[in-house]
Write a protein that holds these residues in place. Sequence first.
Motif, PDB file in Angstrom:
ATOM      1  N   THR A  61       0.805  -1.235   0.000  1.00  0.00           N
ATOM      2  CA  THR A  61       0.000   0.000   0.000  1.00  0.00           C
ATOM      3  C   THR A  61       0.836   1.282   0.000  1.00  0.00           C
ATOM      4  O   THR A  61       0.274   2.360  -0.066  1.00  0.00           O
ATOM      5  CB  THR A  61      -1.021   0.106   1.167  1.00  0.00           C
ATOM      6  OG1 THR A  61      -0.325   0.451   2.365  1.00  0.00           O
ATOM      7  CG2 THR A  61      -1.846  -1.152   1.347  1.00  0.00           C
ATOM      8  N   TYR A 158       0.847   6.647  18.173  1.00  0.00           N
ATOM      9  CA  TYR A 158       1.096   5.230  17.884  1.00  0.00           C
ATOM     10  C   TYR A 158       2.485   4.818  18.394  1.00  0.00           C
ATOM     11  O   TYR A 158       2.647   3.771  19.039  1.00  0.00           O
ATOM     12  CB  TYR A 158       0.983   5.023  16.378  1.00  0.00           C
ATOM     13  CG  TYR A 158       1.104   3.601  15.892  1.00  0.00           C
ATOM     14  CD1 TYR A 158       0.103   2.666  16.121  1.00  0.00           C
ATOM     15  CD2 TYR A 158       2.221   3.198  15.148  1.00  0.00           C
ATOM     16  CE1 TYR A 158       0.211   1.375  15.638  1.00  0.00           C
ATOM     17  CE2 TYR A 158       2.330   1.906  14.663  1.00  0.00           C
ATOM     18  CZ  TYR A 158       1.318   0.990  14.910  1.00  0.00           C
ATOM     19  OH  TYR A 158       1.429  -0.294  14.426  1.00  0.00           O
ATOM     20  N   GLU A 162       3.437   1.970  21.069  1.00  0.00           N
ATOM     21  CA  GLU A 162       4.163   0.781  20.620  1.00  0.00           C
ATOM     22  C   GLU A 162       5.610   0.718  21.113  1.00  0.00           C
ATOM     23  O   GLU A 162       6.268  -0.299  20.979  1.00  0.00           O
ATOM     24  CB  GLU A 162       4.152   0.712  19.082  1.00  0.00           C
ATOM     25  CG  GLU A 162       2.766   0.555  18.469  1.00  0.00           C
ATOM     26  CD  GLU A 162       2.123  -0.784  18.796  1.00  0.00           C
ATOM     27  OE1 GLU A 162       2.853  -1.788  18.857  1.00  0.00           O
ATOM     28  OE2 GLU A 162       0.899  -0.808  19.016  1.00  0.00           O
ATOM     29  N   ALA A 220       4.476   0.944   9.315  1.00  0.00           N
ATOM     30  CA  ALA A 220       3.374   0.039   9.681  1.00  0.00           C
ATOM     31  C   ALA A 220       2.093   0.845   9.891  1.00  0.00           C
ATOM     32  O   ALA A 220       1.013   0.466   9.414  1.00  0.00           O
ATOM     33  CB  ALA A 220       3.731  -0.749  10.939  1.00  0.00           C
ATOM     34  N   TRP A 221       2.224   1.989  10.585  1.00  0.00           N
ATOM     35  CA  TRP A 221       1.037   2.816  10.826  1.00  0.00           C
ATOM     36  C   TRP A 221       0.461   3.288   9.488  1.00  0.00           C
ATOM     37  O   TRP A 221      -0.758   3.222   9.263  1.00  0.00           O
ATOM     38  CB  TRP A 221       1.380   4.029  11.712  1.00  0.00           C
ATOM     39  CG  TRP A 221       0.146   4.820  12.061  1.00  0.00           C
ATOM     40  CD1 TRP A 221      -0.653   4.653  13.157  1.00  0.00           C
ATOM     41  CD2 TRP A 221      -0.452   5.881  11.276  1.00  0.00           C
ATOM     42  NE1 TRP A 221      -1.707   5.535  13.111  1.00  0.00           N
ATOM     43  CE2 TRP A 221      -1.614   6.292  11.969  1.00  0.00           C
ATOM     44  CE3 TRP A 221      -0.131   6.488  10.071  1.00  0.00           C
ATOM     45  CZ2 TRP A 221      -2.449   7.312  11.489  1.00  0.00           C
ATOM     46  CZ3 TRP A 221      -0.963   7.497   9.578  1.00  0.00           C
ATOM     47  CH2 TRP A 221      -2.106   7.905  10.287  1.00  0.00           C
ATOM     48  N   HIS A 223       0.722   1.974   6.576  1.00  0.00           N
ATOM     49  CA  HIS A 223       0.080   0.844   5.883  1.00  0.00           C
ATOM     50  C   HIS A 223      -1.307   0.558   6.476  1.00  0.00           C
ATOM     51  O   HIS A 223      -2.281   0.381   5.741  1.00  0.00           O
ATOM     52  CB  HIS A 223       0.979  -0.395   5.964  1.00  0.00           C
ATOM     53  CG  HIS A 223       0.299  -1.633   5.498  1.00  0.00           C
ATOM     54  ND1 HIS A 223      -0.197  -1.787   4.215  1.00  0.00           N
ATOM     55  CD2 HIS A 223      -0.013  -2.791   6.152  1.00  0.00           C
ATOM     56  CE1 HIS A 223      -0.773  -2.968   4.104  1.00  0.00           C
ATOM     57  NE2 HIS A 223      -0.671  -3.583   5.259  1.00  0.00           N
ATOM     58  N   HIS A 224      -1.386   0.526   7.810  1.00  0.00           N
ATOM     59  CA  HIS A 224      -2.693   0.293   8.446  1.00  0.00           C
ATOM     60  C   HIS A 224      -3.684   1.382   8.040  1.00  0.00           C
ATOM     61  O   HIS A 224      -4.845   1.111   7.732  1.00  0.00           O
ATOM     62  CB  HIS A 224      -2.558   0.288   9.981  1.00  0.00           C
ATOM     63  CG  HIS A 224      -1.755  -0.870  10.492  1.00  0.00           C
ATOM     64  ND1 HIS A 224      -1.831  -2.129   9.959  1.00  0.00           N
ATOM     65  CD2 HIS A 224      -0.860  -0.958  11.517  1.00  0.00           C
ATOM     66  CE1 HIS A 224      -1.002  -2.944  10.622  1.00  0.00           C
ATOM     67  NE2 HIS A 224      -0.398  -2.248  11.561  1.00  0.00           N
ATOM     68  N   PHE A 225      -3.212   2.620   8.065  1.00  0.00           N
ATOM     69  CA  PHE A 225      -4.069   3.749   7.708  1.00  0.00           C
ATOM     70  C   PHE A 225      -4.557   3.608   6.264  1.00  0.00           C
ATOM     71  O   PHE A 225      -5.768   3.693   5.988  1.00  0.00           O
ATOM     72  CB  PHE A 225      -3.295   5.059   7.900  1.00  0.00           C
ATOM     73  CG  PHE A 225      -4.020   6.280   7.415  1.00  0.00           C
ATOM     74  CD1 PHE A 225      -5.074   6.820   8.156  1.00  0.00           C
ATOM     75  CD2 PHE A 225      -3.670   6.880   6.214  1.00  0.00           C
ATOM     76  CE1 PHE A 225      -5.760   7.946   7.698  1.00  0.00           C
ATOM     77  CE2 PHE A 225      -4.347   8.010   5.752  1.00  0.00           C
ATOM     78  CZ  PHE A 225      -5.392   8.538   6.492  1.00  0.00           C
ATOM     79  N   SER A 227      -4.867   1.009   4.603  1.00  0.00           N
ATOM     80  CA  SER A 227      -5.700  -0.182   4.476  1.00  0.00           C
ATOM     81  C   SER A 227      -7.117   0.042   4.986  1.00  0.00           C
ATOM     82  O   SER A 227      -7.957  -0.839   4.886  1.00  0.00           O
ATOM     83  CB  SER A 227      -5.086  -1.349   5.251  1.00  0.00           C
ATOM     84  OG  SER A 227      -3.766  -1.558   4.825  1.00  0.00           O
ATOM     85  N   ILE A 229      -7.953   1.060   8.277  1.00  0.00           N
ATOM     86  CA  ILE A 229      -8.145   0.970   9.727  1.00  0.00           C
ATOM     87  C   ILE A 229      -8.460   2.350  10.295  1.00  0.00           C
ATOM     88  O   ILE A 229      -7.826   3.334   9.914  1.00  0.00           O
ATOM     89  CB  ILE A 229      -6.905   0.349  10.391  1.00  0.00           C
ATOM     90  CG1 ILE A 229      -6.844  -1.134  10.039  1.00  0.00           C
ATOM     91  CG2 ILE A 229      -6.914   0.551  11.912  1.00  0.00           C
ATOM     92  CD1 ILE A 229      -5.657  -1.867  10.609  1.00  0.00           C
ATOM     93  N   PHE A 231      -8.260   4.972  13.233  1.00  0.00           N
ATOM     94  CA  PHE A 231      -7.466   5.238  14.444  1.00  0.00           C
ATOM     95  C   PHE A 231      -8.256   6.151  15.362  1.00  0.00           C
ATOM     96  O   PHE A 231      -8.701   7.228  14.946  1.00  0.00           O
ATOM     97  CB  PHE A 231      -6.114   5.853  14.060  1.00  0.00           C
ATOM     98  CG  PHE A 231      -5.195   4.851  13.432  1.00  0.00           C
ATOM     99  CD1 PHE A 231      -4.380   4.056  14.214  1.00  0.00           C
ATOM    100  CD2 PHE A 231      -5.183   4.658  12.053  1.00  0.00           C
ATOM    101  CE1 PHE A 231      -3.554   3.102  13.633  1.00  0.00           C
ATOM    102  CE2 PHE A 231      -4.366   3.707  11.470  1.00  0.00           C
ATOM    103  CZ  PHE A 231      -3.551   2.925  12.258  1.00  0.00           C
ATOM    104  N   GLN A 326      -9.455   8.289   9.540  1.00  0.00           N
ATOM    105  CA  GLN A 326      -9.561   7.135   8.647  1.00  0.00           C
ATOM    106  C   GLN A 326      -9.251   7.593   7.235  1.00  0.00           C
ATOM    107  O   GLN A 326      -9.413   8.771   6.924  1.00  0.00           O
ATOM    108  CB  GLN A 326     -10.992   6.581   8.712  1.00  0.00           C
ATOM    109  CG  GLN A 326     -11.116   5.184   8.165  1.00  0.00           C
ATOM    110  CD  GLN A 326     -12.471   4.565   8.463  1.00  0.00           C
ATOM    111  OE1 GLN A 326     -13.462   5.266   8.563  1.00  0.00           O
ATOM    112  NE2 GLN A 326     -12.502   3.246   8.589  1.00  0.00           N
TER     113      GLN A 326
END
Lengths: 330, 330
Positions: A61, A158, A162, A220-221, A223-225, A227, A229, A231, A326
């Motif tokens: 992504t 984040y 983490e 990683a954050w 990519h999650h965003f 995708s 996800i 927050f 998002q």
Amino acid sequence: MQALTDYKGEKSCCVHLNKKMEVVCLPALSRVAVCGGTHGNELSGVYLVRERLKKKEEVETISVVTVMSNPRAVQLCRRYSETDLNRCFTAATLSSPISDETPYEIVRAQELNALLGPKGSDEATDLICDLHNTTANMGLCLITYSDCDWICLHICKYLQKEMPSVPVRYIHFDISISEAYSLESVGKHGFAIEIGPQPHGVVRADIFNMMKEGVRLVLAWIHHFNSGIQFEGGVVDVFTMVKNIDYPRDPETRSITAAIHPQLQDRDFCLLHTGDPLFLTFSGETETYKGEEPLYPFFVNECAYYEKGIALSLARRKRVEIPSIQVKRD
Amino acid sequence: MQALTDYKGEKSCCVHLNKKMEVVCLPALSRVAVCGGTHGNELSGVYLVRERLKKKEEVETISVVTVMSNPRAVQLCRRYSETDLNRCFTAATLSSPISDETPYEIVRAQELNALLGPKGSDEATDLICDLHNTTANMGLCLITYSDCDWICLHICKYLQKEMPSVPVRYIHFDISISEAYSLESVGKHGFAIEIGPQPHGVVRADIFNMMKEGVRLVLAWIHHFNSGIQFEGGVVDVFTMVKNIDYPRDPETRSITAAIHPQLQDRDFCLLHTGDPLFLTFSGETETYKGEEPLYPFFVNECAYYEKGIALSLARRKRVEIPSIQVKRD
């Protein structure tokens, strides 16, 4: 599903959001740059960039470009060769004419602006993460030009979650984007990751690993965003730069006549009150903080700032509420 | 009164003296040099020398000269301008012809040899104390070329007693005086005072104060010695340099591929055994110590030694008995 609104953060509404916050939708961060060696003797970033260039790990992504910002300074193992690259990204310097006398770093800044910008344009990289080290005991800091960039603030939140063993903080320089002088200002979003203490010209495994993990988590954050996800909102403490304090100096030679006081050394982000020790002169006298407002010191005894006349910087802390965010669907 | 003998320390009798030791008589130390800025970015020595040049404190019984060894490097805040001054004091370099192409530091070494030497001659300064900093966690070390110089060993013992909160150690490079390359080898006696950890280009008040107190005590000891006080014998641990270990490097680019392992970082003088972690590669693998003999690491992750191909040095420890000493009366 929560109502999604297209939220454009404006200064007045940054700090106190409505109690009932909506989810803010923001564009995906498709193009990201990880830069190091902007200062050639800040070695965690230099070796992390070399490692990334060797291994070329892909993140779904995101299109990630890895850049050695100042190869000439890296080669010399100095901060810069002719002038500080990380002061060359103002709108004025980026548009200044180039001649044979132009310092290398100004030429290089314009190259980087062409590669990662142009600054302020729609074509600019979505997010620039520029890697730095400091001799100050600052832990891991994100340094930005905005106190209402939800992307940067969410990434900070984040990292705080983490990396529980590392003090992670958010520093804000209140400067317009046109005047903003550092590399990350070329991106649509951006921050420096500043990690210390590490002597310049030295790489420490603990600091290197902290940076490596920080960069892994940033990607990683993102990519999650990207995708989809969501927050959750929350609060982040923001340290806004207020002023710098110089060393006491000999009026004739301009040589410094004192060091940071032992009670202040290594105590970045510990609130400084009127009357607290600031300097210890080389002949043994203590000089105290005369300011009336208690402020938070940072960049305490940073090596590169002796020449800039900065012994420490002082910040005001505020708590910023950030909304849930998002990715905006096309 | 104890029998006094004129004792000339010879190598074979250094380590194990007779049980019933006599008092060794040695000439007074009338002329002493305190030097700093031999490396221009090791700032404790630079600022201590500046302070001493301003204040000109007198010590009875000693003529003390204070020297800024490499003013050009100090001005640049770099280790050296053209070549490392502290490698220029071999007999060969001190007698090499000077031309327009001779590096500044070789010219300066010959000047310093004229001022403080000539090396190996009767006219040489009685004792040279040269001030250095390291990024390694070495506390305060006296670095010398002799394991049987009773003056240097007694000064070390005195510092150990008078500075109980500081780890004070004695390092010995087993090199002949003719081959000895550093400034202190120009004196009849001499040592570098090496203090760390302090980043180069930075002055920390704690490290500066440690150096200031160290120099004060060295001069106090010399004054007591010159005044006729007898110093009792005893033992001093001597760390004799055995070998250097370089970083793992990329065979093509020569760029380092690992940092000092976190379990070794900051643990100078903690015995290293076969199989102990030595390096952590930037991709995360541990490399261990392969040597069969347990040895003591020092100069672990010294900034200036990256370019010299030294990640750490290793020493063998021995316990040296030192005799009681007293000044020789004319």
